[in-house]
Write a protein that holds these residues in place. Structure first.
Motif, short mmCIF file in Angstrom:
data_model
loop_
_atom_site.label_atom_id
_atom_site.label_comp_id
_atom_site.label_asym_id
_atom_site.label_seq_id
_atom_site.Cartn_x
_atom_site.Cartn_y
_atom_site.Cartn_z
N HIS A 78 -27.94 11.40 8.14
CA HIS A 78 -27.06 10.04 6.54
C HIS A 78 -27.33 8.94 7.28
CE1 HIS A 78 -25.43 12.92 3.84
NE2 HIS A 78 -26.60 13.19 3.79
N MET A 110 -23.08 6.03 1.91
CA MET A 110 -23.60 7.09 2.35
C MET A 110 -25.17 7.28 1.27
SD MET A 110 -22.07 10.43 4.11
CE MET A 110 -22.16 11.51 3.15
N HIS A 121 -25.30 9.49 11.19
CA HIS A 121 -25.20 10.65 11.50
C HIS A 121 -25.59 11.51 10.80
CE1 HIS A 121 -22.69 10.22 7.78
NE2 HIS A 121 -23.30 11.06 7.05
N MET A 150 -25.96 15.00 9.58
CA MET A 150 -24.81 15.51 8.45
C MET A 150 -24.86 17.35 8.09
SD MET A 150 -22.22 13.99 6.01
CE MET A 150 -21.54 14.83 4.42
N PRO A 153 -17.10 12.51 4.47
CA PRO A 153 -17.65 13.30 6.50
C PRO A 153 -16.23 12.55 7.48
CG PRO A 153 -19.39 11.95 5.91
CD PRO A 153 -18.31 12.54 4.56
CU LIG Z 1 -22.87 12.05 5.84
#
Ligand SMILES: [Cu+2]
Lengths: 157, 198
Positions: A81, A92, A115, A117, B74
């Motif tokens: 991501h 995102m 990142h 995910m 997140p």
């Molecule tokens: Cu993410």
């Protein structure tokens, strides 16, 4: 130009190494020209269904590579991501084409940015433990990594 | 001919200068006081994740904060909850009348039970709100908050959303925002200023 790049890599590596030594988690793995430095994650909140993984990738080679796939023991649905803030909006998106690691550069996966995910968590990793995962690069191939689990608020203000 | 083009050039320059001046002025005011004098937020009545209804009319006398988020988030949402917990913890009893609401932008997946458990990890002054999709549309519009669905390769989705805490005074009027990534001092100062009003 080359010198500048090398200097940038050396600096990034030094900082990354310094950080991981400082937090007592010096660990990195190499595959081909790539070095993956300090994979880590956070202990998810009790009700959270997702988690994120972070690390630094240094490409010491002469050709670009691309992170195209990631797996992890804690999730059967792992995605790459990108996150960014745009005019106060958190955006995102999944990088379905993967994440390019340019030759002679380092790419940092970190909170608020790129990142890994972990969707639909099937295990909830606990602070102080670690879990396994793999990263697959278009050219360098697949490498195993170990994510160190830090506090739920690690890396926040 | 020459004179005319000069005239055109002159007025274009003047126009550009005026626009630039306006932009400078606006951005200056914006920096001094984000979202100046905007009537943000409107009356709302939303189901609380803890049961019952939260009615903005009944919040009179309580300064409060509102932010939009979702539990499959997140980064931004847990960070906001952690950071605001820290701020409220530091303020302690000074902020005993303050309440902070997390309005889910993902009512499809965020049930009251899930949101209650999620927000329950934090300061007890925080509470989840679960609008219906229609209510969400209306309340987001009143705060000029943005949200949209981003599909993912597994057939699921994630949400983009405005990430800031709107601070409302005892009379339900918008005061300022705590932008995402604000410093601990900045957050503290803004909530303190809010509490000191009226
Ligand atoms: Cu993410």
């Amino acid at each position: 130009m080359r010198l500048v790049k090398e200097f940038a890599i050396a600096t990034a590596l030094t900082i990354a190494a310094g950080l991981s030594i400082a937090s007592g988690h010096a660990h990195e793995v190499k595959i081909g020209d790539l070095e993956i430095i300090h994979p880590w994650s956070r202990q998810p909140l009790p009700a959270a269904r997702v988690g994120a993984g972070f690390f630094v990738i240094a490409n010491e080679g002469k050709t670009d590579d691309r992170l195209i796939k990631a797996t992890a023991a804690i999730s059967d649905n792992v995605q790459i991501h990108e996150m960014a803030m745009e005019d106060g909006v958190m955006k995102m998106k999944e990088l379905t084409g993967g994440l390019v690691i340019p030759a002679g550069s380092t790419v940092e996966l970190k909170p608020g940015s790129y990142h890994i995910m972990f969707m639909d968590l099937k295990e909830r990793p606990v602070e102080g433990t670690a879990f396994e995962g793999t990263l697959t690069f278009e050219k360098a191939g697949t490498v195993s990594v170990t994510y160190e689990v830090e506090a739920p608020d690690a890396g926040m203000n | 001919m020459i004179r005319k083009s000069r005239l055109v050039f002159g007025s274009v320059t003047l126009g550009v200068a005026a626009v630039l001046a306006a932009i400078l002025l606006i951005s200056h005011v914006w920096r001094e006081n984000p979202l100046p004098a905007m009537a943000l937020g409107g009356p709302f009545r939303l189901a609380s994740a803890n049961g019952g209804i939260v009615d903005s009319e009944q919040l009179r006398g309580h300064p409060y904060g509102v932010f939009f988020g979702f539990t499959h988030c997140p980064e931004v949402c847990p960070t906001t909850l952690y950071e605001m917990s820290q701020t409220l913890g530091e303020l302690g009893d000074q902020a005993k009348d303050f309440r902070l609401f997390m309005i889910t932008v993902d009512p499809e997946r965020d049930t009251a039970a899930l949101l209650k458990e999620y927000v329950g990890n934090f300061d007890p002054r925080m509470e989840g709100l679960v609008p219906t999709p229609e209510e969400l549309k209306a309340v987001a519009k009143s705060f000029r908050a943005y949200y949209d669905k981003q599909p993912t390769s597994d057939g699921s989705y994630t949400m983009n959303h405005t990430a800031m805490v709107y601070l409302m005074d005892r009379d339900g009027r918008f005061v300022t925002v705590i932008p995402y990534g604000d410093t601990p001092e900045g957050r503290l100062e803004k909530v303190r200023r809010l509490l000191g009003q009226g």
